[in-house]
Design a protein around this motif. Structure first.
Motif, short mmCIF file in Angstrom:
data_model
loop_
_atom_site.label_atom_id
_atom_site.label_comp_id
_atom_site.label_asym_id
_atom_site.label_seq_id
_atom_site.Cartn_x
_atom_site.Cartn_y
_atom_site.Cartn_z
N VAL A 1 -8.60 1.54 7.71
CA VAL A 1 -7.08 0.22 8.50
C VAL A 1 -7.10 -0.90 6.62
O VAL A 1 -7.93 -0.97 6.37
CB VAL A 1 -7.96 -0.60 9.29
N PRO A 2 -5.62 -1.03 5.94
CA PRO A 2 -6.01 -1.44 4.88
C PRO A 2 -6.50 -2.64 4.40
O PRO A 2 -7.30 -3.13 3.47
CB PRO A 2 -4.19 -1.00 4.41
N ARG B 1 -9.91 2.54 2.10
CA ARG B 1 -8.58 2.08 2.50
C ARG B 1 -7.38 3.59 2.87
O ARG B 1 -7.36 4.01 1.64
CB ARG B 1 -8.00 0.85 2.84
N ALA B 2 -6.31 3.46 3.69
CA ALA B 2 -5.65 3.78 3.08
C ALA B 2 -4.20 4.08 2.41
O ALA B 2 -3.87 2.30 2.50
CB ALA B 2 -4.47 4.35 4.24
N GLY B 3 -3.46 4.62 1.40
CA GLY B 3 -2.61 4.28 0.96
C GLY B 3 -1.97 5.37 0.69
O GLY B 3 -2.69 5.93 0.17
N ALA B 4 -0.68 5.47 -0.21
CA ALA B 4 -0.25 6.50 -1.33
C ALA B 4 -0.53 7.04 -2.10
O ALA B 4 -0.24 8.19 -3.14
CB ALA B 4 1.61 6.04 -1.26
N ASP B 5 -1.39 5.52 -3.30
CA ASP B 5 -1.46 5.70 -4.66
C ASP B 5 -2.82 6.09 -4.41
O ASP B 5 -4.35 5.37 -4.39
CB ASP B 5 -1.70 3.99 -5.42
N PRO B 6 -3.16 7.53 -5.13
CA PRO B 6 -4.46 7.97 -5.02
C PRO B 6 -5.67 7.06 -6.20
O PRO B 6 -6.57 7.64 -5.66
CB PRO B 6 -4.80 9.38 -5.32
N ALA B 7 -5.15 6.44 -7.17
CA ALA B 7 -5.92 5.45 -7.57
C ALA B 7 -6.43 4.22 -7.24
O ALA B 7 -7.20 3.43 -7.37
CB ALA B 7 -4.99 5.35 -9.15
N ASP C 1 0.99 -1.29 0.18
CA ASP C 1 -0.28 0.30 0.32
C ASP C 1 0.74 0.97 -0.03
O ASP C 1 0.13 2.27 -0.11
CB ASP C 1 -0.34 0.21 1.37
N GLY C 2 2.14 0.79 -0.02
CA GLY C 2 3.03 2.16 0.11
C GLY C 2 3.06 3.12 1.43
O GLY C 2 3.00 4.60 1.41
N LEU C 3 2.57 2.73 2.29
CA LEU C 3 2.40 3.11 3.66
C LEU C 3 3.63 3.57 4.25
O LEU C 3 4.14 2.27 5.41
CB LEU C 3 1.83 2.72 4.59
N ALA C 4 4.44 4.10 4.20
CA ALA C 4 6.38 3.34 3.73
C ALA C 4 6.56 4.39 5.44
O ALA C 4 8.05 3.13 6.67
CB ALA C 4 7.40 4.37 3.13
N GLU C 5 5.74 4.98 6.20
CA GLU C 5 6.56 5.24 7.45
C GLU C 5 5.47 4.69 8.06
O GLU C 5 5.71 5.10 9.67
CB GLU C 5 6.10 6.76 7.23
N LEU C 6 4.35 3.65 8.16
CA LEU C 6 4.29 2.84 9.07
C LEU C 6 5.14 1.74 9.90
O LEU C 6 5.14 0.93 9.31
CB LEU C 6 2.41 2.02 8.65
N THR C 7 6.13 1.90 10.15
CA THR C 7 6.89 0.96 11.14
C THR C 7 6.57 0.65 12.39
O THR C 7 6.85 1.34 12.93
CB THR C 7 8.47 1.63 10.62
N GLU C 8 7.42 -0.56 12.75
CA GLU C 8 7.31 -0.41 13.94
C GLU C 8 8.03 0.26 15.31
O GLU C 8 7.05 0.47 16.12
CB GLU C 8 7.97 -1.90 14.73
N GLY D 1 -1.59 8.08 3.70
CA GLY D 1 -0.77 7.63 4.78
C GLY D 1 -1.25 8.74 6.38
O GLY D 1 -0.56 8.42 7.45
N ASP D 2 -1.40 10.15 6.43
CA ASP D 2 -2.23 10.53 7.42
C ASP D 2 -3.21 10.56 7.27
O ASP D 2 -3.94 11.51 8.19
CB ASP D 2 -0.96 12.01 7.08
N LEU D 3 -4.53 10.07 6.64
CA LEU D 3 -5.44 9.40 7.24
C LEU D 3 -6.22 10.80 6.02
O LEU D 3 -7.67 11.11 6.69
CB LEU D 3 -6.01 8.97 8.33
N ARG D 4 -5.64 11.73 5.14
CA ARG D 4 -6.35 12.97 4.63
C ARG D 4 -6.69 12.16 3.67
O ARG D 4 -6.25 11.14 2.60
CB ARG D 4 -5.18 14.33 4.10
N VAL D 5 -8.11 12.73 3.18
CA VAL D 5 -9.18 12.02 1.72
C VAL D 5 -8.08 12.76 0.40
O VAL D 5 -7.94 13.88 0.55
CB VAL D 5 -10.17 12.18 2.15
#
Length: 498
Positions: A471-472, A441-447, A120-127, A453-457
């Protein structure tokens, strides 16, 4: 921290009222309440809007037949349409579904975060990124492991079977302070011990100056260019509440949020809004023991078995008072009567499956419709899960085990072959679900996603979604902690942007 703050009840709003704030948060469940608290503590003027009512713990009767109508949407009878139909209860009130869940708290598993990063390209969601957020959330809601003395005999039976067979299991972590083991977590905690968002994050927001409007059902989101300028709600008193805000956060849940967005033509560009519904389906088996169990004494969901988590199968405790047990037992007539006469010696435990199937939400004649068909691979997982659970029950001394699978007889004498050999189709299972996710769902790709990733539409400057809908995919565990952490992180980023 105060237990109540400024509440403006919708029944008292009979005409039009206009409110101007910095941030408007719609919903007070696992997503909305943490956002409201964080934004208010950052110095923003915050209005919280909640469709349901405020419920005091001293009004909880501990009787399921009374509380279901008060605390659940549609009395707890909401269900999916599909093969098979699946009951999907959600809460309605300040605290949302956290008001009526079992309080189980798992952090998002590492392999799930990895999938969200790569797929999903949510690169910053690390442990490492989320660990301090989880720490803060867990401190607010009082997460701790269930003490053995509060787990009850129902959990002890499964623990004995697990240890005898060498499987992996343990006591669950949950959000409670001062729990006395009332056994009715799903119907409002009469001891006030469960730390749902209405008694944790909402008071934090109050302490920082936020205002709560109850009985306010949001219908319209007024758009000007790439911004939402006003939130319009109908009140239970027949009035109209207009909230003008610089930041708007929608947190109406995986069912309510996509319907609200679609009603207003928002978040639809990707074609994903209302799709990708996962529900984490669940069911439960029962075992007759030779000794008194009284499954309703102690914490209903207090023990888990994660031996087969990699296969998408989790076993978790589930128990209910006798009247609720009678409603949920898939038997009728004299068979049901005989089971209920022996309910004091009956143990129950649940099977939850990380679902492969996906559903969709739309509105028909003004009502939400959830279409969801259980995937055949998920039916097979339920079969494997019930086989393992039956083996655990027999290892703990069960006389017989009943599984909610059509065509499978009562299992006796440790023999699980009738279940193992059965051809189990989705329609043969009696299921419930408690964790709707993924419909915005959240994701980096608007398509391919609805929010970033910041939950902004995507495509809007000040509209966010913060609830289970973002939640993806199913995390494979109870998701309330995941939702709270994602919402808290998003709120901190909103506040940092000023």
């Amino acid at each position: 921290m105060r237990t109540t703050g400024e509440i403006i009840r919708g029944e008292g709003l009979t005409s039009e009222r206009i409110v101007t704030v910095d941030a408007c948060v719609v919903g007070t469940g696992a997503g909305g309440a943490p956002v409201a608290a964080e934004l208010a503590e950052a110095g923003l003027r915050v209005a919280m809007l909640e469709e349901g009512a405020w419920h005091d713990a001293d009004t909880f009767t501990a009787r399921p037949r009374d509380m279901a109508a008060r605390l659940y949407r549609d009395g707890g009878q909401s269900a999916t349409i599909g093969d098979p139909p699946i009951v999907l209860p959600t809460g309605r009130g300040v605290g949302g579904t956290t008001l009526i869940n079992s309080g189980t708290c798992f952090r998002t598993p590492a392999h799930v975060l990895e999938r969200w990063r790569t797929r999903d390209g949510l690169a910053e969601l690390t442990e490492d990124e989320l660990a301090p957020v989880f720490d803060d959330v867990e401190e607010t809601i009082g997460v701790a492991e269930v003490p053995a003395e509060l787990a009850g005999e129902n959990a002890a039976i499964v623990r004995r079977g697990v240890e005898a067979l060498g499987f992996s299991g343990g006591y669950l972590r949950r959000n409670a302070r001062g729990c006395v083991g009332s056994g009715v977590c799903a119907f409002g905690c009469p001891a006030g011990a469960k730390q749902h968002t209405g008694v944790t994050f909402v008071p934090r927001a109050w302490d920082a100056g936020a205002v709560l409007f109850t009985g306010a059902r949001v219908r319209d989101l007024v758009r000007r260019g790439d911004r939402i300028t006003e939130v319009v709600a109908a009140t239970t008193g027949g009035g109209t509440l207009r909230v003008r805000a610089d930041v708007v956060v929608i947190a109406c849940g995986a069912v309510g949020s996509p319907l609200l967005l679609r009603r207003n033509g928002l978040g639809t560009a990707s074609g994903q809004l209302g799709r990708n519904l996962s529900i984490h389906p669940a069911s439960a088996a029962r075992a007759r023991m030779d000794h008194e169990v009284r499954m309703w004494e102690g914490v209903p969901q207090s023990y888990y078995v994660d031996e087969w988590a990699a296969d998408g199968i989790m076993l978790e405790g589930i128990a209910a008072p006798p009247d609720q047990a009678a409603i949920s037992t898939p038997r009728t007539g004299t068979e049901l009567r005989d089971l209920m006469l022996d309910v004091g010696r009956t143990a129950t435990f649940g099977v939850m499956v990380t679902d492969e199937g996906r559903g969709a939400i739309h509105r028909l004649l003004g009502q939400p419709v959830l279409r969801y068909d259980l995937h055949r691979d998920d039916a097979a997982r339920f079969q494997r899960g019930f086989v393992r659970l039956a083996e655990i029950f027999f290892a703990a001394g069960a006389r017989e085990v009943m599984v909610p699978v059509d065509g499978v007889p009562v299992l006796r004498d440790g023999d699980v072959e009738p279940l193992r050999a059965a051809r189990v189709r989705p329609r043969d299972l009696k299921l419930m679900a408690f964790h709707p996710l993924g419909t915005a769902r959240a994701g980096a790709d608007p398509a391919r996603s609805v929010v970033d990733g910041d939950l902004r539409v995507h495509g809007l400057a000040n509209l966010h979604v913060a609830d289970g809908s973002v939640v993806p995919s199913s995390p494979g565990v109870n998701p309330q902690l995941t939702i709270m952490a994602l919402a808290t992180r998003a709120a901190r980023r909103i506040a940092a942007r000023g």
